[in-house]
Design a protein around this motif. Structure first.
Motif, PDB file in Angstrom:
ATOM      1  N   ASP A  35      29.752 119.033  48.999  1.00 34.70           N
ATOM      2  CA  ASP A  35      30.123 118.778  50.380  1.00 34.70           C
ATOM      3  C   ASP A  35      30.110 117.268  50.601  1.00 34.70           C
ATOM      4  O   ASP A  35      29.074 116.675  50.898  1.00 34.70           O
ATOM      5  CB  ASP A  35      29.155 119.474  51.336  1.00 34.70           C
ATOM      6  CG  ASP A  35      29.591 119.387  52.777  1.00 34.70           C
ATOM      7  OD1 ASP A  35      30.657 118.795  53.048  1.00 34.70           O
ATOM      8  OD2 ASP A  35      28.862 119.906  53.633  1.00 34.70           O
ATOM      9  N   ASP A  36      31.275 116.645  50.421  1.00 33.13           N
ATOM     10  CA  ASP A  36      31.387 115.192  50.554  1.00 33.13           C
ATOM     11  C   ASP A  36      31.929 114.777  51.910  1.00 33.13           C
ATOM     12  O   ASP A  36      32.254 113.619  52.139  1.00 33.13           O
ATOM     13  CB  ASP A  36      32.256 114.613  49.436  1.00 33.13           C
ATOM     14  CG  ASP A  36      33.690 115.099  49.480  1.00 33.13           C
ATOM     15  OD1 ASP A  36      34.015 115.949  50.322  1.00 33.13           O
ATOM     16  OD2 ASP A  36      34.488 114.625  48.651  1.00 33.13           O
ATOM     17  N   GLY A  37      32.027 115.729  52.829  1.00 31.82           N
ATOM     18  CA  GLY A  37      32.512 115.426  54.166  1.00 31.82           C
ATOM     19  C   GLY A  37      34.017 115.541  54.320  1.00 31.82           C
ATOM     20  O   GLY A  37      34.537 115.474  55.424  1.00 31.82           O
ATOM     21  N   LEU A  38      34.736 115.683  53.237  1.00 30.75           N
ATOM     22  CA  LEU A  38      36.186 115.832  53.302  1.00 30.75           C
ATOM     23  C   LEU A  38      36.554 117.305  53.207  1.00 30.75           C
ATOM     24  O   LEU A  38      35.830 118.093  52.574  1.00 30.75           O
ATOM     25  CB  LEU A  38      36.850 115.060  52.156  1.00 30.75           C
ATOM     26  CG  LEU A  38      36.642 113.541  52.174  1.00 30.75           C
ATOM     27  CD1 LEU A  38      37.214 112.916  50.918  1.00 30.75           C
ATOM     28  CD2 LEU A  38      37.287 112.941  53.414  1.00 30.75           C
ATOM     29  N   PRO A  39      37.674 117.705  53.790  1.00 23.58           N
ATOM     30  CA  PRO A  39      38.083 119.107  53.672  1.00 23.58           C
ATOM     31  C   PRO A  39      38.286 119.477  52.195  1.00 23.58           C
ATOM     32  O   PRO A  39      38.904 118.744  51.448  1.00 23.58           O
ATOM     33  CB  PRO A  39      39.423 119.155  54.428  1.00 23.58           C
ATOM     34  CG  PRO A  39      39.431 117.943  55.292  1.00 23.58           C
ATOM     35  CD  PRO A  39      38.600 116.917  54.591  1.00 23.58           C
ATOM     36  N   GLY A  40      37.725 120.580  51.804  1.00 22.30           N
ATOM     37  CA  GLY A  40      37.860 121.027  50.420  1.00 22.30           C
ATOM     38  C   GLY A  40      36.775 120.535  49.498  1.00 22.30           C
ATOM     39  O   GLY A  40      36.554 121.097  48.438  1.00 22.30           O
ATOM     40  N   GLY A  41      36.066 119.469  49.858  1.00 23.54           N
ATOM     41  CA  GLY A  41      34.972 118.964  49.044  1.00 23.54           C
ATOM     42  C   GLY A  41      35.425 118.342  47.736  1.00 23.54           C
ATOM     43  O   GLY A  41      36.613 118.178  47.481  1.00 23.54           O
ATOM     44  N   TYR A  42      34.452 117.991  46.910  1.00 22.32           N
ATOM     45  CA  TYR A  42      34.705 117.383  45.610  1.00 22.32           C
ATOM     46  C   TYR A  42      34.368 118.416  44.541  1.00 22.32           C
ATOM     47  O   TYR A  42      33.210 118.809  44.389  1.00 22.32           O
ATOM     48  CB  TYR A  42      33.835 116.135  45.435  1.00 22.32           C
ATOM     49  CG  TYR A  42      34.106 115.396  44.159  1.00 22.32           C
ATOM     50  CD1 TYR A  42      35.040 114.384  44.115  1.00 22.32           C
ATOM     51  CD2 TYR A  42      33.439 115.742  42.982  1.00 22.32           C
ATOM     52  CE1 TYR A  42      35.306 113.703  42.936  1.00 22.32           C
ATOM     53  CE2 TYR A  42      33.704 115.076  41.800  1.00 22.32           C
ATOM     54  CZ  TYR A  42      34.631 114.065  41.782  1.00 22.32           C
ATOM     55  OH  TYR A  42      34.896 113.397  40.613  1.00 22.32           O
ATOM     56  N   PRO A  43      35.355 118.908  43.766  1.00 22.88           N
ATOM     57  CA  PRO A  43      35.081 119.964  42.781  1.00 22.88           C
ATOM     58  C   PRO A  43      34.273 119.450  41.580  1.00 22.88           C
ATOM     59  O   PRO A  43      34.597 118.423  41.009  1.00 22.88           O
ATOM     60  CB  PRO A  43      36.474 120.416  42.346  1.00 22.88           C
ATOM     61  CG  PRO A  43      37.385 119.302  42.700  1.00 22.88           C
ATOM     62  CD  PRO A  43      36.763 118.544  43.830  1.00 22.88           C
ATOM     63  N   VAL A  44      33.207 120.180  41.266  1.00 25.28           N
ATOM     64  CA  VAL A  44      32.378 119.840  40.100  1.00 25.28           C
ATOM     65  C   VAL A  44      32.386 120.969  39.071  1.00 25.28           C
ATOM     66  O   VAL A  44      31.716 120.874  38.045  1.00 25.28           O
ATOM     67  CB  VAL A  44      30.937 119.478  40.494  1.00 25.28           C
ATOM     68  CG1 VAL A  44      30.923 118.212  41.346  1.00 25.28           C
ATOM     69  CG2 VAL A  44      30.245 120.634  41.209  1.00 25.28           C
ATOM     70  N   GLY A  45      33.146 122.018  39.343  1.00 30.05           N
ATOM     71  CA  GLY A  45      33.275 123.119  38.402  1.00 30.05           C
ATOM     72  C   GLY A  45      34.119 124.215  39.013  1.00 30.05           C
ATOM     73  O   GLY A  45      34.461 124.168  40.197  1.00 30.05           O
ATOM     74  N   TYR A  46      34.455 125.174  38.194  1.00 27.99           N
ATOM     75  CA  TYR A  46      35.213 126.319  38.681  1.00 27.99           C
ATOM     76  C   TYR A  46      35.011 127.487  37.741  1.00 27.99           C
ATOM     77  O   TYR A  46      34.578 127.329  36.597  1.00 27.99           O
ATOM     78  CB  TYR A  46      36.699 125.993  38.851  1.00 27.99           C
ATOM     79  CG  TYR A  46      37.415 125.528  37.603  1.00 27.99           C
ATOM     80  CD1 TYR A  46      38.088 126.429  36.779  1.00 27.99           C
ATOM     81  CD2 TYR A  46      37.429 124.184  37.252  1.00 27.99           C
ATOM     82  CE1 TYR A  46      38.752 125.999  35.649  1.00 27.99           C
ATOM     83  CE2 TYR A  46      38.090 123.744  36.121  1.00 27.99           C
ATOM     84  CZ  TYR A  46      38.752 124.654  35.323  1.00 27.99           C
ATOM     85  OH  TYR A  46      39.410 124.230  34.182  1.00 27.99           O
TER      86      TYR A  46
END
Length: 179
Positions: A35-46
């Protein structure tokens, strides 16, 4: 979004992560994001389901790699196992460090450790902001603590949600210094 159990949801929340899925993604890929404050966040895995019904896990597991994920597990029985595998491998401390620095965090923590652990911790090249004070005491900046929160537990050095730093299987309480 896929439903997950309460304990996994709580773990994601306490680590500042959430799950998201692209609506146009026919394969059903579920992303683990900071949760970096931007819509969609910062992906760290999937995680990705296979046609056979098992799951594959991919994580940002190597330090210094920005948007690259490596396969960390395969043949998992469900989405929860796959997400837990991502959590066991994902390194996103650099993202948390940058967010803390951008926010202007002036938090400072101290911790009392075994002298060997204090020397080892203060000798780390990353993150910046760790200083050995003496007699087993170490001072850490807020961004340094944020960095250590984003390391997987399996590395043996991380900060948990209860503000304890873990070194070689031993927890030490971080104390926030008054401003």
């Amino acid at each position: 979004m896929t439903v997950i159990d309460g304990s996994l949801g709580a773990l994601l929340k306490t680590r500042g992560l959430f799950l998201t899925q692209e609506r146009s993604d026919a394969a059903g890929i579920v992303y683990v994001c900071v949760d970096d404050g931007l819509p969609g966040g910062y992906p760290v895995g999937y995680v990705v389901p296979s046609r056979a019904g098992n799951w594959f896990a991919y994580a940002r597991a190597r330090a210094g790699r920005v948007f690259a994920c490596d396969q960390v597990d395969a043949g998992l029985s469900g989405i929860e196992a796959a997400v837990r595998s991502v959590l066991d491998h994902a390194r996103y401390g650099d993202v948390l460090y940058a967010l803390a620095r951008e926010s202007g965090s002036e938090d400072v923590y101290t911790v009392e450790l075994h002298r060997e652990h204090a020397a080892w911790l203060a000798s780390l090249s990353a993150p910046k902001g760790i200083t050995r004070v003496g007699d087993g005491r170490v001072r850490l900046t807020g961004p340094a603590v944020a960095y250590l929160r984003g390391l997987p537990r399996r590395l043996g050095c991380h900060v948990d949600v209860e503000d304890r730093i873990w070194l070689a299987g031993e927890p030490y309480r971080l104390v926030r210094e008054p401003r």
